[in-house]
Design an enzyme around this catalytic site. Structure first.
Site, short mmCIF file in Angstrom:
data_model
loop_
_atom_site.label_atom_id
_atom_site.label_comp_id
_atom_site.label_asym_id
_atom_site.label_seq_id
_atom_site.Cartn_x
_atom_site.Cartn_y
_atom_site.Cartn_z
N LYS A 152 0.85 -1.26 -0.25
CA LYS A 152 -0.13 0.03 -0.12
C LYS A 152 0.96 1.31 -0.20
O LYS A 152 1.79 1.50 1.02
CB LYS A 152 -0.99 -0.07 1.38
N ASP A 211 -3.61 4.44 -1.85
CA ASP A 211 -4.21 4.74 -0.88
C ASP A 211 -4.37 6.27 -0.59
O ASP A 211 -3.87 6.75 0.27
CB ASP A 211 -4.03 4.16 0.50
N LYS A 215 -7.35 8.17 -1.22
CA LYS A 215 -8.65 8.66 -0.53
C LYS A 215 -9.14 9.85 -1.37
O LYS A 215 -9.38 10.91 -0.66
CB LYS A 215 -8.82 8.75 0.86
N ASP A 254 -13.59 14.53 -4.08
CA ASP A 254 -13.79 15.96 -4.84
C ASP A 254 -14.98 15.88 -5.71
O ASP A 254 -16.03 15.03 -5.39
CB ASP A 254 -12.68 16.02 -5.65
N THR A 307 -11.44 6.10 10.99
CA THR A 307 -11.52 5.57 12.54
C THR A 307 -11.16 6.36 13.37
O THR A 307 -11.09 6.27 14.60
CB THR A 307 -10.61 4.25 12.33
N ARG A 347 3.25 -1.31 10.63
CA ARG A 347 4.32 -1.38 11.72
C ARG A 347 4.69 -2.86 12.11
O ARG A 347 5.84 -3.20 12.40
CB ARG A 347 4.15 -0.32 12.85
O1 C5P Z 1 1.21 0.34 11.12
P1 C5P Z 1 -0.03 -0.04 10.95
O2 C5P Z 1 -0.51 -1.32 10.97
O3 C5P Z 1 -1.01 0.78 12.22
O4 C5P Z 1 -0.82 0.79 9.79
C1 C5P Z 1 -2.09 0.80 9.46
C2 C5P Z 1 -2.15 1.33 8.06
O5 C5P Z 1 -3.59 1.55 7.53
C3 C5P Z 1 -1.72 2.91 8.05
O6 C5P Z 1 -1.10 3.14 6.66
C4 C5P Z 1 -2.84 3.77 8.37
O7 C5P Z 1 -2.80 4.97 7.64
C5 C5P Z 1 -3.91 2.91 7.40
N1 C5P Z 1 -5.30 3.12 7.91
C6 C5P Z 1 -5.50 2.75 9.28
N2 C5P Z 1 -6.79 3.23 9.71
C7 C5P Z 1 -7.66 3.43 8.81
C8 C5P Z 1 -7.46 3.55 7.41
C9 C5P Z 1 -6.19 3.45 7.22
O8 C5P Z 1 -4.83 2.32 10.10
N3 C5P Z 1 -9.18 3.56 9.22
#
Ligand code: C5P
Length: 231
Positions: free
Chosen positions: A33, A60, A62, A65, A119, A210
């Site tokens: 992603k 990603d 999003k 517009d 979220t 992460r």
């Molecule tokens: O590091 P981690 O597993 O928390 O990363 C989650 C990924 O998903 C990040 O790129 C974050 O921006 C994305 N994301 C999220 N919650 C959302 C939408 C996207 O954590 N509601």
């Protein structure tokens, strides 16, 4: 089960860091992603470079517009050959239909999904912007509109998988961040599920950042997660 459900979030500030990780993950069962930070810093070149390593890319960005602008942006993403792209469902049905229609001319269009409620927002935040429904009701409403507009699915939090699977049925993709393997740090995620819990509830794709990108050995971290899905 989807044979390759893991999407690794390449949340890096520069192309080199992203490419270094991608080279290590090459050949492993996962997609990648690319989000706003990496894309804004590195441009569309990073997509080509990652695709040259044989990865499928979820772009990603999003988009949100007016319909014409979003349609053109989605078309540009499709022309880059990305595998998945997203828009905001709150842009409305006309905007989502325009995005969907922009993909008709492609023989292998990207999967087109929508973000429902971010979220980071809670019920009070929604009220502040004039939405009196609670988060779950609003998520469900926007997911139904997404389906009506002919998109392939939505991004949803682990908390919403069951509700959306029950209300929208099977034929709709759910793409879920907020995933943490047993034993890994929660970081700033509030509501988490393990990869196998999320798949059991009915999600199709797991967005994981992460726990893989910050692991001492990202390949081993990914292998362990994939193993946890079949055991
Ligand atoms: O590091 P981690 O597993 O928390 O990363 C989650 C990924 O998903 C990040 O790129 C974050 O921006 C994305 N994301 C999220 N919650 C959302 C939408 C996207 O954590 N509601």
């Amino acid at each position: 089960m989807n044979q390759q459900p893991i999407i690794v979030a390449l949340d890096f500030p520069d192309a080199n860091s992203a490419l270094n990780l991608a080279k290590r993950l090459r050949g492993q069962p996962c997609h990648l992603k690319v989000g706003k930070e990496l894309f804004t810093r590195s441009g569309s070149q990073i997509i080509e470079q990652l695709q040259a390593l044989d990865f499928k890319i979820f772009l990603d960005l999003k988009f949100h517009d007016i319909p014409n602008t979003v349609a053109k942006a989605v078309e540009a993403a499709a022309a880059m050959g990305v595998w998945m792209v997203n828009v905001h469902a709150s842009g409305g049905v006309k905007m989502m239909e325009a995005a969907r229609n922009a993909l008709i001319k492609f023989s292998q269009p990207p999967i087109l999904i929508a973000v429902t409620v971010l979220t980071s927002l809670n019920d009070a935040d929604l009220l502040e912007i004039g939405i009196s429904s609670n988060v779950e009701t609003h998520v469900q409403r926007l997911a139904l509109l997404t389906k009506k507009a002919g998109l392939d699915g939505v991004v949803c939090s682990p908390k919403e998988i069951k509700l959306l699977r029950e209300s929208i049925g099977k034929d709709f993709l759910l793409v879920t961040p907020g995933i943490r393997p047993i034993g890994s740090a929660q970081n700033d995620q509030q509501r988490i599920l393990t990869p196998s819990q999320a798949l059991d509830l009915g999600t199709n794709y797991l967005v994981i950042g992460r726990p893989i990108t910050a692991a001492v050995d990202p390949v081993i971290a990914l292998e362990e997660i994939n193993r946890s899905l079949i055991s």
